[in-house]
Design a protein around this motif. Structure first.
Motif, short mmCIF file in Angstrom:
data_model
loop_
_atom_site.label_atom_id
_atom_site.label_comp_id
_atom_site.label_asym_id
_atom_site.label_seq_id
_atom_site.Cartn_x
_atom_site.Cartn_y
_atom_site.Cartn_z
N ALA A 1 12.75 -41.89 -4.97
CA ALA A 1 11.94 -40.95 -5.74
C ALA A 1 10.75 -41.83 -6.41
CB ALA A 1 12.67 -40.24 -6.68
N ALA A 2 10.92 -43.00 -6.89
CA ALA A 2 9.67 -43.69 -7.52
C ALA A 2 8.86 -43.83 -6.26
CB ALA A 2 10.56 -45.14 -8.06
N ARG A 3 9.21 -44.46 -5.12
CA ARG A 3 8.57 -44.73 -3.94
C ARG A 3 7.79 -43.45 -3.70
NH1 ARG A 3 9.69 -49.78 -1.68
NH2 ARG A 3 11.46 -50.53 -2.63
N GLU A 4 8.36 -42.26 -3.44
CA GLU A 4 7.55 -41.16 -3.19
C GLU A 4 6.33 -40.79 -4.15
OE1 GLU A 4 11.42 -38.76 -1.62
OE2 GLU A 4 10.33 -37.97 -3.22
N TRP A 5 6.65 -40.97 -5.23
CA TRP A 5 5.79 -40.74 -6.46
C TRP A 5 4.49 -41.74 -6.39
CZ3 TRP A 5 3.08 -42.97 -10.38
CH2 TRP A 5 2.42 -42.08 -11.21
N LEU A 6 5.03 -43.12 -6.30
CA LEU A 6 3.81 -44.11 -6.09
C LEU A 6 2.94 -43.74 -5.02
CD1 LEU A 6 6.42 -46.94 -7.32
CD2 LEU A 6 4.42 -46.37 -8.65
N LEU A 7 3.61 -43.46 -3.98
CA LEU A 7 2.69 -43.29 -2.60
C LEU A 7 2.05 -42.49 -2.87
CD1 LEU A 7 2.81 -45.00 0.02
CD2 LEU A 7 4.32 -42.88 0.92
N GLN A 8 2.26 -41.10 -3.33
CA GLN A 8 1.42 -40.16 -3.57
C GLN A 8 0.37 -40.08 -4.47
OE1 GLN A 8 1.14 -37.41 -5.80
NE2 GLN A 8 3.29 -37.84 -6.91
N ASP B 1 -3.40 -43.96 -21.46
CA ASP B 1 -3.04 -43.53 -19.77
C ASP B 1 -1.82 -44.08 -19.08
OD1 ASP B 1 -6.02 -42.55 -19.60
OD2 ASP B 1 -6.68 -44.63 -19.43
N ILE B 2 -1.64 -45.30 -19.37
CA ILE B 2 -0.42 -45.78 -18.59
C ILE B 2 0.88 -44.89 -19.40
CG2 ILE B 2 0.28 -47.82 -20.35
CD1 ILE B 2 -0.04 -47.86 -16.54
N MET B 3 0.70 -44.69 -20.43
CA MET B 3 1.94 -43.57 -20.94
C MET B 3 2.13 -42.50 -20.47
SD MET B 3 1.35 -44.40 -25.09
CE MET B 3 2.77 -43.35 -25.87
N LYS B 4 1.11 -41.95 -19.77
CA LYS B 4 0.84 -40.74 -18.96
C LYS B 4 1.55 -40.97 -17.35
CE LYS B 4 -2.68 -37.57 -20.67
NZ LYS B 4 -4.11 -38.10 -20.63
N VAL B 5 1.16 -42.09 -17.17
CA VAL B 5 1.78 -42.52 -15.87
C VAL B 5 3.14 -42.79 -15.88
CG1 VAL B 5 1.83 -44.54 -14.05
CG2 VAL B 5 -0.45 -44.04 -14.76
N GLU B 6 3.55 -43.47 -17.05
CA GLU B 6 5.19 -43.59 -17.20
C GLU B 6 6.10 -42.41 -17.17
OE1 GLU B 6 5.75 -46.07 -20.75
OE2 GLU B 6 4.20 -47.19 -20.14
N GLU C 1 5.11 -39.32 -16.02
CA GLU C 1 5.04 -38.52 -14.87
C GLU C 1 6.04 -39.27 -13.76
OE1 GLU C 1 1.40 -37.77 -13.28
OE2 GLU C 1 0.42 -37.19 -15.13
N LEU C 2 5.98 -40.55 -13.85
CA LEU C 2 6.83 -41.27 -12.94
C LEU C 2 8.45 -41.11 -13.17
CD1 LEU C 2 7.41 -43.51 -10.70
CD2 LEU C 2 7.11 -45.18 -12.46
N VAL C 3 8.74 -41.35 -14.64
CA VAL C 3 10.21 -41.15 -14.81
C VAL C 3 10.50 -39.70 -14.48
CG1 VAL C 3 11.88 -41.17 -17.06
CG2 VAL C 3 10.24 -43.10 -16.47
N SER C 4 9.88 -38.81 -15.06
CA SER C 4 10.17 -37.22 -14.92
C SER C 4 10.42 -37.04 -13.46
CB SER C 4 8.94 -36.32 -15.27
OG SER C 4 9.15 -35.24 -14.97
N TYR C 5 9.69 -37.51 -12.44
CA TYR C 5 9.64 -37.19 -11.00
C TYR C 5 10.82 -37.95 -10.66
CZ TYR C 5 8.74 -36.65 -6.23
OH TYR C 5 9.04 -36.19 -4.59
N ASN D 1 15.40 -31.81 -19.47
CA ASN D 1 14.30 -31.75 -20.30
C ASN D 1 13.06 -33.05 -20.09
OD1 ASN D 1 15.32 -29.76 -21.82
ND2 ASN D 1 16.20 -31.13 -23.73
N ALA D 2 13.29 -33.95 -19.33
CA ALA D 2 12.52 -35.04 -18.96
C ALA D 2 11.41 -34.46 -18.20
CB ALA D 2 13.29 -35.90 -18.25
N GLU D 3 10.46 -33.67 -18.65
CA GLU D 3 9.33 -33.32 -18.19
C GLU D 3 8.18 -33.73 -19.13
OE1 GLU D 3 8.90 -31.78 -15.30
OE2 GLU D 3 10.55 -30.41 -14.74
N PRO D 4 7.20 -33.92 -18.33
CA PRO D 4 5.89 -34.34 -19.41
C PRO D 4 5.29 -33.47 -20.15
CG PRO D 4 5.57 -34.88 -17.34
CD PRO D 4 6.45 -34.21 -17.03
#
Ligand code: 4AD
Length: 430
Positions: free
Chosen positions: A140-147, A234-239, A241-245, A270-273
């Protein structure tokens, strides 16, 4: 390759179909003229019944086969409401590939023994389920990072200086020089952003942590991201989104496995941004109001974090830590010089820190000053300091401890169960 089907693929609708299976004997019992073998493969288990009247030869071989023997079996699918999964196989052929007289792991094995024979323990369906969940989280992490447009990079493991403090460095002889095992790829990822802007890596990280806690390994898998032109927020938003995905995708693809470890999925769902954000100051107030002995300026350990997590039913951030308890490379908050632009992500249910992240100091002079303040030698960081001389940019990044995430997702009582062969101060074998 054997032309076989997996246990989990067998369905009651396949009644009377002839199939071939290959796997290991998971359970076995005999009743009169029947032998019941529960066969295990990577997908799950299925019951095969060998009746003497159907095949004397197969029945005879099945009687002799031991637990964890590897076999190839053939037979016919028969729906049976009493069998696990509502279906069983009427076996008429068995080929024993490797017979086992006695398998060392028995029901009453202690945790220590299971770790001593971890190479054999890995075949247990429970361990396999943990590893599947871990693989799916990373998929899932790879999917998110790629897109989201991040480049994977492959940083070195032999390093010449500390990233996360000298006290947890593993030192080794590198010909006539001294080298250290990487505690974090961060400094190298920082170098990579000048060509690639958004980069990530998955590497083992090493920490000579003597502390025996439920959340420390000496070798763990570290997912690290670093991005140019991003500040802490900004990086907290990335974190998040990534963890949620990662979590939501794992619930989608591996729900059965997750549910064998935890009945209540609330905190995962509940782990949604956006994840809640509290400042370090607020965290200290909460802890003090709960009677925890902690003063402003002190670091939070596992015990303090556990208390704090009781306030949340989802992952959350603590930001704005005092600079002196954080690493040298973190940018000082221009609005409050006592603090670093750092944020950790904590998992609920007592788990605590799963991510450490920050905005990085981008000024050459300030970085040199921080290195000296921390009692280190700027000479050891010459190449790293160059990054601030040649086109320095605001940038931020973070590191996620993969085993810590797995431990929370599956509510494991110790992080060691989230890794194939755990490495701790007391364990280097197998
Ligand atoms: O907070 P840490 O030490 O941060 C760094 O290493 C940064 N350089 C990362 C970065 O910004 N690129 O470690 C990051 C995460 C922690 O939040 C934790 O999840 C995990 O790594 N971690 C460990 N996991 C298992 N065993 C240990 N001994 C760990 N130490 C850190």
């Amino acid at each position: 390759m054997i032309d076989k089907i997996y246990c989990a693929e067998i369905k009651p609708e396949m009644e009377r179909q002839r199939i071939k299976l290959a796997g290991w004997v998971y359970r076995k019992r005999e009743i009169k003229d029947k032998v019941f073998i529960v066969l295990r493969d990577s997908s799950g288990i299925i019951q095969i019944v060998f009746k003497e009247e159907l095949s004397k030869e197969a029945y005879g071989k099945a009687r002799k086969v031991g637990i964890e023997s590897s076999i190839i079996a053939e037979g016919v699918v028969k729906p049976d409401p009493r069998a696990p999964g509502g279906v069983e196989i009427q076996g008429d052929r068995i080929e024993v590939i490797s017979n086992v007289e006695f398998f060392p792991i028995t029901k009453d094995a202690s945790e220590e023994f299971l770790l001593d024979v971890r190479h054999l323990h890995l075949r247990s369906p429970k361990v396999a389920a943990i590893m599947k969940v871990k693989a799916t989280l990373m998929q899932a992490a790879r999917e998110w990072l790629l897109q989201d447009g991040w480049y994977e990079v492959f940083p070195p493991i032999f390093l010449t200086a500390a990233v996360e403090g000298g006290s947890t460095l593993f030192k080794l002889k590198y010909f006539d020089k001294t080298a250290y095992l990487s505690q974090s790829a961060q400094l190298y990822l920082e170098a990579a952003i000048f060509g690639l802007e958004k980069v990530w890596s998955l590497t083992p990280s090493f920490r000579a942590e003597k502390s025996r806690t439920r959340r420390h390994l000496t070798e763990f898998w570290h997912l690290e991201l670093e991005a140019a032109w991003m500040d802490l927020w900004d990086i907290m938003k990335v974190e998040e989104e990534l963890v949620s995905y990662m979590v939501q995708r794992t619930l989608e693809l591996r729900r059965k496995e997750v549910e064998t470890f935890r009945k209540d999925l609330t905190t995962l769902k509940n782990a949604e941004p956006p994840f809640p954000r509290i400042s370090y100051d607020e965290a200290i107030d909460i802890l003090q109001s709960k009677g925890v002995q902690i003063e402003w300026g002190e670091d939070m350990g596992a015990d303090e974090e556990r208390v704090l997590t009781q306030e949340f039913d989802r992952p959350f951030f603590v930001y704005g830590y005092p600079k002196h308890i954080k690493a040298f490379y973190m940018k000082i908050d221009p609005e409050d010089e006592r603090k670093a632009l750092a944020a950790d992500m904590l998992a609920p249910e007592g788990y605590g820190e799963i991510i450490g992240g920050s905005q990085r100091e981008d000024s050459y002079e300030k970085l040199v000053q921080r290195i000296i303040e921390e009692g280190m030698d700027p000479k050891d960081y010459e190449w790293y300091l160059d990054l601030r001389k040649y086109g320095s940019v605001p940038h931020s990044g973070f590191g996620l401890g993969v085993e810590r995430l797995v431990a929370w997702v599956l509510k494991l009582d110790h992080i060691k169960w989230a890794t194939l062969f755990p490495r701790t101060p007391a364990r280097l074998y197998p």
